[in-house]
Write a protein that holds these residues in place. Structure first.
Motif, PDB file in Angstrom:
ATOM      1  N   SER A 438       9.803  -7.338  -1.736  1.00 35.13           N
ATOM      2  CA  SER A 438       8.662  -6.524  -1.151  1.00 35.13           C
ATOM      3  C   SER A 438       7.364  -6.554  -1.648  1.00 35.13           C
ATOM      4  N   LEU A 439       7.364  -7.018  -2.942  1.00 36.80           N
ATOM      5  CA  LEU A 439       5.872  -6.831  -3.735  1.00 36.80           C
ATOM      6  C   LEU A 439       5.135  -7.899  -3.340  1.00 36.80           C
ATOM      7  N   TYR A 440       5.732  -8.976  -2.695  1.00 33.52           N
ATOM      8  CA  TYR A 440       4.851 -10.318  -2.373  1.00 33.52           C
ATOM      9  C   TYR A 440       4.083 -10.025  -1.140  1.00 33.52           C
ATOM     10  N   SER A 441       4.319  -9.104  -0.230  1.00 31.99           N
ATOM     11  CA  SER A 441       3.781  -8.861   0.983  1.00 31.99           C
ATOM     12  C   SER A 441       3.606  -7.261   1.423  1.00 31.99           C
ATOM     13  N   ILE A 442       3.414  -6.361   0.341  1.00 32.82           N
ATOM     14  CA  ILE A 442       3.714  -5.106   0.300  1.00 32.82           C
ATOM     15  C   ILE A 442       2.510  -4.454   1.425  1.00 32.82           C
ATOM     16  N   GLN A 443       1.363  -5.163   1.491  1.00 28.65           N
ATOM     17  CA  GLN A 443       0.251  -4.721   2.532  1.00 28.65           C
ATOM     18  C   GLN A 443       0.694  -4.765   3.927  1.00 28.65           C
ATOM     19  N   ALA A 444       2.009  -5.127   4.175  1.00 34.45           N
ATOM     20  CA  ALA A 444       2.393  -5.269   5.749  1.00 34.45           C
ATOM     21  C   ALA A 444       2.670  -3.552   6.032  1.00 34.45           C
ATOM     22  N   LEU A 445       3.067  -2.932   4.928  1.00 32.82           N
ATOM     23  CA  LEU A 445       3.324  -1.389   5.470  1.00 32.82           C
ATOM     24  C   LEU A 445       1.824  -0.722   6.064  1.00 32.82           C
ATOM     25  N   TRP A 446       0.883  -1.260   5.503  1.00 35.22           N
ATOM     26  CA  TRP A 446      -0.501  -0.697   6.129  1.00 35.22           C
ATOM     27  C   TRP A 446      -0.561  -1.037   7.735  1.00 35.22           C
ATOM     28  N   SER A 447      -0.202  -2.408   8.100  1.00 36.16           N
ATOM     29  CA  SER A 447      -0.226  -2.975   9.375  1.00 36.16           C
ATOM     30  C   SER A 447       0.657  -2.082  10.171  1.00 36.16           C
ATOM     31  N   ALA A 448       1.992  -1.825   9.517  1.00 38.18           N
ATOM     32  CA  ALA A 448       2.840  -1.053  10.487  1.00 38.18           C
ATOM     33  C   ALA A 448       2.473   0.488  10.402  1.00 38.18           C
ATOM     34  N   ALA A 449       1.821   0.866   9.549  1.00 38.42           N
ATOM     35  CA  ALA A 449       1.293   2.186   9.900  1.00 38.42           C
ATOM     36  C   ALA A 449       0.242   2.452  10.852  1.00 38.42           C
ATOM     37  N   GLN A 450      -0.893   1.583  10.838  1.00 35.95           N
ATOM     38  CA  GLN A 450      -1.972   1.389  11.662  1.00 35.95           C
ATOM     39  C   GLN A 450      -1.607   1.266  13.129  1.00 35.95           C
ATOM     40  N   LEU A 451      -0.377   0.447  13.464  1.00 37.50           N
ATOM     41  CA  LEU A 451      -0.032   0.207  14.775  1.00 37.50           C
ATOM     42  C   LEU A 451       1.097   1.003  14.929  1.00 37.50           C
ATOM     43  N   LYS A 452       1.482   2.211  14.190  1.00 31.45           N
ATOM     44  CA  LYS A 452       2.380   3.001  14.779  1.00 31.45           C
ATOM     45  C   LYS A 452       3.654   2.588  14.991  1.00 31.45           C
TER      46      LYS A 452
END
Length: 534
Positions: A438-452
């Motif tokens: 997960s730590l290779y691309s943990i920033q994907a959580l931000w995109s998921a949150a912004q896109l709801k």
């Protein structure tokens, strides 16, 4: 004097490209913008959407999941050399996944390219090779729309894959002639004579085995392959390192998963007199092996969409072309009378039930998840050390409900889950991740949150790179030896998630696991569940 023909109507390069993208159904742009890409976004059209990723590898991962789930090429916009460099890990995975993707990379303005300007890409077409099917920097600005069209057709032709077009920043406002979309065939029907040889071998075999790979599900051949296996009473194995589920794992003919080791493959396929590699290489290996590639007395036939894979197969007869069309042609043949007498293969032995323990086992977590999730929910997985356990405790039973990386490269599946959820918002998406992965691309959580997006991210937290520790004996490590760089202590994934706007919860008590997972699967928002495992 002959009258001069009227000048053809012109539009800007930007307008021509946007019209092409509309025609191709590519109105979602995945990107992380840089200065050289800004002209594309001038007066951004209302019928397009821009999906921002916080790192270019995340961008490509999201596009990969989206393209696979929509069965259409995704459009990606990266920044010059540095952006393409950041993205290369997931470009490599897209190449291995056979994911159609049109990648545009910004380039500095043509007028200053002779002076090696800041942030330009030297030899831009060479940078992504060999992991793109085609790459080009058009000779003229006017040629950019034609290059985009060609890139799309190449990306979509089997075997599908990513392509790259490098576009100087001053090209977008130049005038050019519009480019109209064309109909270009995407699939090739396999040679009927070679298919006839495969069909004869299937009909004459006493105990055939089918080894399915990712191309079966990619080419939407699931139902046809199921019908073919049932016609022949063939045991069905999954090829090593397959990134998709291509056969229902609860079916009476399902035999299991082949490892990426030559000797073990031969042992598991022992007793079969024919092996049909269907949408799969024959075979993918991970470690050096020796001896035959097939059990004694067995022959190999293959149907694959990639002529390169057919060329390196060590033995047997290979047909090249669309998996779906090829299997349909096999099913169109008359059914021989002898198939009615062919015995069913022995049933697969079920795994013993996993029991709760103070520090939960991965088997117990996945068994609990399997009992709660809807069969049509989509699992996007990147937990290498848990994959063999998943095979026994989290069966996938429907087409298009499982994705992972065929490359072995980490950083794909967390952003891919975002792309899949964007493509299929009506389905629940479960991202099953190892803590290290997960730590290779943990920033994907931000995109998921912004896109709801209602994604449930499950982190199997074993506090180490367990796959490496398990693999170490292959290279001579003994029990008790220290393996450097494989421990991951003191990482708080709930804090990482909340810091990016994503709900998060941790669970360590097996008595609370089902309740926590049930609530997470019902959440209308993205949520991360951190599960401590042994």
């Amino acid at each position: 004097m002959q009258p001069h023909p009227p000048n053809p109507p012109t539009v800007t390069v930007r307008e021509a490209v946007l019209d092409l993208l509309r025609a191709f159904g590519m109105t979602t742009i995945f990107g992380n913008p840089g200065s050289t890409e800004l002209p594309l976004f001038l007066d951004f059209p209302s019928d397009f959407r821009y999906i921002l990723g916080l790192q270019e590898s995340v961008v490509v991962g999201m596009a990969d999941g989206y393209a696979q789930a929509t069965h259409n090429a995704a459009f990606v916009n990266l920044h010059s050399a540095a952006g393409v460099g950041h993205a290369m890990g997931n470009i490599f995975t897209a190449h291995k996944n056979r994911t159609p993707m049109v990648i545009t990379a910004g380039q500095q303005a043509r007028a200053i390219l002779p002076f090696d300007p800041f942030l330009f890409s030297n030899q831009a077409t060479e940078l992504p090779k060999p992991y793109v099917k085609w790459s080009v920097e058009p000779a003229r600005a006017e040629d950019v729309p034609l290059a985009i069209a060609r890139a799309y057709y190449i990306a979509m032709q089997q075997p599908q894959g990513p392509v790259l077009v490098s576009i100087p920043a001053d090209d977008w406002q130049r005038q050019c002639e519009p480019v109209l979309p064309r109909v270009v065939s995407q699939a090739m029907r396999p040679d009927p004579q070679v298919l006839g040889l495969i069909a004869d071998a299937l009909d004459q075999a006493s105990r055939p085995a089918i080894v399915v790979g990712a191309a079966v599900d990619r080419d939407q051949a699931w139902d046809a392959v199921l019908q073919l296996a049932e016609r022949h009473n063939a045991a069905v194995w999954v090829a090593p390192m397959s990134g998709r589920c291509s056969f229902p794992e609860d079916h009476r003919l399902f035999a299991g998963f082949l490892p990426a080791m030559r000797e073990k493959i031969v042992a598991l396929l022992g007793g079969h007199d024919l092996v049909f590699a269907l949408g799969a290489p024959a075979f993918t290996y991970h470690v050096e092996g020796a001896g035959p590639h097939l059990p004694a007395g067995a022959a190999l036939v293959q149907l694959i969409d990639d002529p390169q894979i057919a060329a390196w197969a060590p033995t047997g007869t290979s047909a090249v072309g669309s998996i779906r069309l090829g299997v349909q042609d096999l099913l169109a043949r008359p059914v021989p009378a002898n198939l009615a007498q062919r015995a069913l293969p022995a049933p697969r032995q079920p795994r013993p039930r996993a029991e709760p323990s103070p520090l939960m086992s991965v088997a117990y977590v996945l068994q609990t998840l399997a009992g709660l999730r809807a069969p049509e929910s989509i699992v996007v997985e990147e937990a290498p050390s848990a994959r063999s356990v998943m095979h026994g405790y989290l069966p996938i039973t429907q087409s298009g409900t499982f994705y992972t990386m065929c490359s072995g490269g980490l950083g794909h599946s967390m952003p891919a889950a975002v792309g899949v959820a964007l493509a299929q918002p009506e389905k629940k998406v479960i991202a099953l991740m190892g803590d290290g992965s997960s730590l290779y691309s943990i920033q994907a959580l931000w995109s998921a949150a912004q896109l709801k997006l209602a994604i449930t991210f499950i982190i199997l937290k074993n506090r180490r790179y367990a796959a490496l520790q398990e693999f170490a004996p292959t290279f001579g490590f003994q029990a008790g030896d220290t393996l450097q760089g494989t421990d991951l202590p003191e990482i708080d994934f709930t804090a990482l998630a909340r810091g990016q706007g994503c709900d998060a919860v941790t669970v360590s008590d097996p008595a609370q696991l089902a309740l926590v997972l049930r609530e997470a699967l019902a959440s209308p928002r993205p949520i991360l569940v951190e599960v401590g495992v042994a």
